[in-house]
Design a protein around this motif. Sequence first.
Motif, PDB file in Angstrom:
ATOM      1  N   THR A 134      63.320   8.668  24.958  1.00  0.00           N
ATOM      2  CA  THR A 134      63.289   9.028  26.374  1.00  0.00           C
ATOM      3  C   THR A 134      64.579   9.733  26.785  1.00  0.00           C
ATOM      4  O   THR A 134      64.547  10.748  27.497  1.00  0.00           O
ATOM      5  CB  THR A 134      63.052   7.778  27.235  1.00  0.00           C
ATOM      6  N   VAL A 167      60.194   4.987  31.219  1.00  0.00           N
ATOM      7  CA  VAL A 167      59.724   3.923  30.329  1.00  0.00           C
ATOM      8  C   VAL A 167      59.221   2.753  31.169  1.00  0.00           C
ATOM      9  O   VAL A 167      59.878   2.343  32.129  1.00  0.00           O
ATOM     10  CB  VAL A 167      60.858   3.430  29.409  1.00  0.00           C
ATOM     11  N   PHE A 191      60.110  11.642  27.127  1.00  0.00           N
ATOM     12  CA  PHE A 191      59.386  11.023  28.236  1.00  0.00           C
ATOM     13  C   PHE A 191      60.257  11.028  29.490  1.00  0.00           C
ATOM     14  O   PHE A 191      61.476  11.142  29.415  1.00  0.00           O
ATOM     15  CB  PHE A 191      58.995   9.579  27.881  1.00  0.00           C
TER      16      PHE A 191
END
Length: 332
Positions: free
Chosen positions: A256, A264, A261
């Motif tokens: 991440t 989370v 991404f």
Amino acid sequence: MSTLPVVGITMGDPAGVGPEIILKSLNTKEVYQQCRPIVIGDARILDRAQQFVNTNLEIITIEDIGEAAYEAGKVYCLDMNLVPADLPIGQVSAEAGHAAFEFLRKAIELANEGKIDAICTAPLNKEALHKGGHIYPGHTEILAELTNTNDFSMMLSAPNLKVIHVTTHVGIIDAVKMINPERVYKVIKLADETLKKAGYTNPKIAVCGINPHAGENGLFGYGEEEEKVIPGVEKAALEGINVVGPLPADTLFFRTVRGDFDIVVAMYHDQGHGPVKVLGLDAGVNITVGLPIIRTSVDHGTAFDIAGKGIADEKSLQEAIRQAIELAPKRA
């Protein structure tokens, strides 16, 4: 008439570092160029804290928000007058715990009335809060109860890493019991809605597993991922939310930060808090999502061990104020 948002800054536990970091954060012209800050706490405690941080701000006591002029060099304090001027510094006390609760309760009342646009909280002490007669795990649960909010979550925001939690202030055994598909789904949905409001068009959401290696197909644990997590992820995905998981937590946070991404979904407190705090205690900001009002907070405690020494770092509070300004509804 100014259109700058009014940000209510609660003092937190008056025996901790809250008064010090508030003064340090308001000792700049820049903050007054971006918002109209009001401190909700105790004016005498603020004044006492000036000797620790070497500021020479004018502490102005007000009884109503409308009295504040929001001038740089002046700190406008909605004075609750709940603790003695000689309150011991760095010690747990029922008086300080009760005061911290009342500062927050007043801020929520003002936000509900539309008199302030966002709440930014300095830290409270959970032991003191309980001694003061208020049995809550922390700020988040107080905010949820006093705003009649059922679906909410704690989100931590740091540079390159955002984390939202399925469970927070409970023991690990209780956390695993509390995790269920509907809660996982609701937190994924909160993450998606929150990031979209912040300007992300299609947020990339990754969900942690509960067990090491996310269970590794039943090798670890007793099927918790299959029972408690996967159905919630699948339900969110069917609604078009860009979500994957459960994934192994030991590599997910690295991915991440790398940019794979946008956020989370952590299953429990330390799973999410640990990686954020590795980035630095002054880097993280705590945001309660799902509330009808905006609330941001420092992501550190009352630091009783250094209270009164003037060395507490104000960067987390400054970032919390900045994010409160960014998230606050815009005034016409």
